[in-house]
Design an enzyme around this catalytic site. Structure first.
Site, mmCIF file in Angstrom:
data_model
loop_
_atom_site.group_PDB
_atom_site.id
_atom_site.type_symbol
_atom_site.label_atom_id
_atom_site.label_comp_id
_atom_site.label_asym_id
_atom_site.label_seq_id
_atom_site.Cartn_x
_atom_site.Cartn_y
_atom_site.Cartn_z
ATOM 1 N N TYR A 258 -2.175 0.547 10.294
ATOM 2 C CA TYR A 258 -2.550 -1.067 8.696
ATOM 3 C C TYR A 258 -1.137 -0.385 7.787
ATOM 4 O O TYR A 258 -0.613 -1.065 7.645
ATOM 5 C CB TYR A 258 -3.713 0.289 7.965
ATOM 6 C CG TYR A 258 -3.857 -0.363 6.748
ATOM 7 C CD1 TYR A 258 -4.186 -1.800 6.460
ATOM 8 C CD2 TYR A 258 -3.405 0.861 5.846
ATOM 9 C CE1 TYR A 258 -3.715 -2.337 5.060
ATOM 10 C CE2 TYR A 258 -3.591 0.092 4.257
ATOM 11 C CZ TYR A 258 -4.114 -1.353 3.997
ATOM 12 O OH TYR A 258 -4.207 -1.829 1.774
ATOM 13 N N SER B 120 0.783 -1.443 0.062
ATOM 14 C CA SER B 120 -0.043 -0.121 0.401
ATOM 15 C C SER B 120 0.420 0.947 0.025
ATOM 16 O O SER B 120 1.982 1.308 0.648
ATOM 17 C CB SER B 120 -0.829 0.258 1.471
ATOM 18 O OG SER B 120 -1.428 1.435 1.940
ATOM 19 N N LYS C 295 1.576 -3.285 6.442
ATOM 20 C CA LYS C 295 2.160 -3.802 5.503
ATOM 21 C C LYS C 295 3.783 -3.420 5.172
ATOM 22 O O LYS C 295 4.384 -4.367 4.850
ATOM 23 C CB LYS C 295 1.376 -2.730 4.713
ATOM 24 C CG LYS C 295 -0.253 -2.952 3.456
ATOM 25 C CD LYS C 295 -0.156 -3.447 3.340
ATOM 26 C CE LYS C 295 -1.477 -4.288 3.094
ATOM 27 N NZ LYS C 295 -1.681 -5.966 1.991
ATOM 28 N N PRO D 93 -8.272 9.827 12.380
ATOM 29 C CA PRO D 93 -7.289 9.635 12.610
ATOM 30 C C PRO D 93 -6.171 9.105 11.736
ATOM 31 O O PRO D 93 -6.498 7.793 11.286
ATOM 32 C CB PRO D 93 -7.127 8.587 13.631
ATOM 33 C CG PRO D 93 -8.169 9.078 14.507
ATOM 34 C CD PRO D 93 -8.987 9.331 13.306
#
Length: 337
Positions: free
Chosen positions: A149, A124, A153, A293
């Site tokens: 997240y 990503s 990655k 956020p």
């Protein structure tokens, strides 16, 4: 080739499985169905007359993986299985590290044990964090993602570089997506999130079809032209085709290689709303909400390296993204259910 597609029932994985089948490969899809419907694979069969083998299971189940690799003589892995919502990752970081990082480690160990060293990873653009420049090229620094997240990655990317450095048999493609949208042009396949969508376009589409009352626009005070966040949106079919090109590129490359997958053009949230209204003929009411956020103001790709090294370039523009997304949503107001 016999290709294992983890998370292959999901949005990007299913469209990529279709592309792989069309190219003549044999596909085994592994998915735990936590955010997807196996009906997707029936639609794949309906479109092209071939259906991948489906295995329901979790990438953290090492014994199941060992049996799968042995039974299906896997030659390569395309790894899509992962949780992907930024706001959810802020609220549930341990869940994201367990699924995305630990799950990838278990999968890579199973690959090594089975002698499978061709690996394509769904990463990503969030790994770039707050970018210092636009557009973002692969040479831009990583290491400061703004949410769990993105950090999950990046951790997997680092793991992949380490395994590639440890054994010259590894051939790894790390594909950094920008914002996948759209649907198959037939309207039979598209993005079908469980519950309230986390991504912008499915939310817009569900408002337009009357399933949701209004869109929440998170922040209108960013340093952008209209104050709303700007992202590089890429059609899911362009993205799926890039995975096939990346897999083919690994035939002649060892080690780990990174490619950005985007169009090189950014659109704001309000531009997306207006474009979808034009494509659908439906109003999309919205309200301004506080920033979320972990969100950043703008993010769009420099995709030149993918064009140069993979022979790939996004072909579908915003109008096609909106048209295909609306066709999917209007034909399937309740998704695959």
């Amino acid at each position: 080739m016999n290709i294992l597609v983890t998370g292959g029932v999901g949005f990007i994985g299913s469209h990529t499985a279709l592309i792989l089948l069309q190219a003549g490969h044999n596909v085994v899809v592994l998915d735990n169905l936590c955010n997807s419907s196996v009906e997707t694979l029936n639609r794949v069969s309906q479109l092209i007359g071939r259906k991948p083998v489906f295995v329901q299971g979790d990438i953290r189940d090492c014994e199941m993986l060992d049996r799968l690799f042995l039974k299906h003589s896997v030659d390569a892995v395309l790894h899509f299985a992962g949780l992907k919502a930024v706001a959810e990752s802020v609220a549930q970081p341990l869940r994201y590290y367990d699924n995305n990082v630990h799950g990838s480690q278990v999968l890579l160990q199973a690959c090594a044990d089975a002698g499978v060293f061709n690996f394509v990873f769904s990463s990503s653009a969030t790994v770039y964090g707050e970018p210092a420049q636009m557009p973002i090229s692969e040479a831009c620094p990583v290491g400061q993602p703004t949410n769990p997240y993105g950090r999950s990655k990046l951790m997997v990317e680092e793991m992949l570089r380490d395994v590639a450095a440890s054994d010259p048999r590894w051939r790894i493609a790390i594909l950094r997506y920008f914002n996948p949208v759209g649907a198959h042009k037939s309207g039979l396949m598209g993005e079908d999130p469980n519950g309230i969508p986390n991504n912008l376009l499915p939310y817009i589409a569900q408002v337009a079809v009357g399933k949701l009352q209004q869109l929440a626009v998170f922040g209108d005070d960013y340093p952008t032209a209209d104050g709303t966040g700007v992202r590089d949106y890429i059609h899911v079919m362009d993205l799926a085709e890039a995975h096939l090109r990346a897999l083919e590129a690994l035939y002649t490359r060892t080690g780990a290689h990174v490619w950005n997958l985007g169009t090189g053009r950014g659109y704001s949230v309000l531009e997306m709303v207006r474009s979808f209204e034009a494509a659908s003929g439906k109003p999309v009411p919205y309200r301004i909400a506080p920033r979320r956020p972990g969100d950043i103001a703008a993010c769009y790709a420099d995709p030149a390296k993918a064009e140069r090294e993979l022979g790939w370039k996004a072909q579908r523009g915003l109008d096609e993204m909106m048209r295909d997304a609306w066709l999917w949503q209007s034909m399937n107001p309740d998704g695959f259910r």
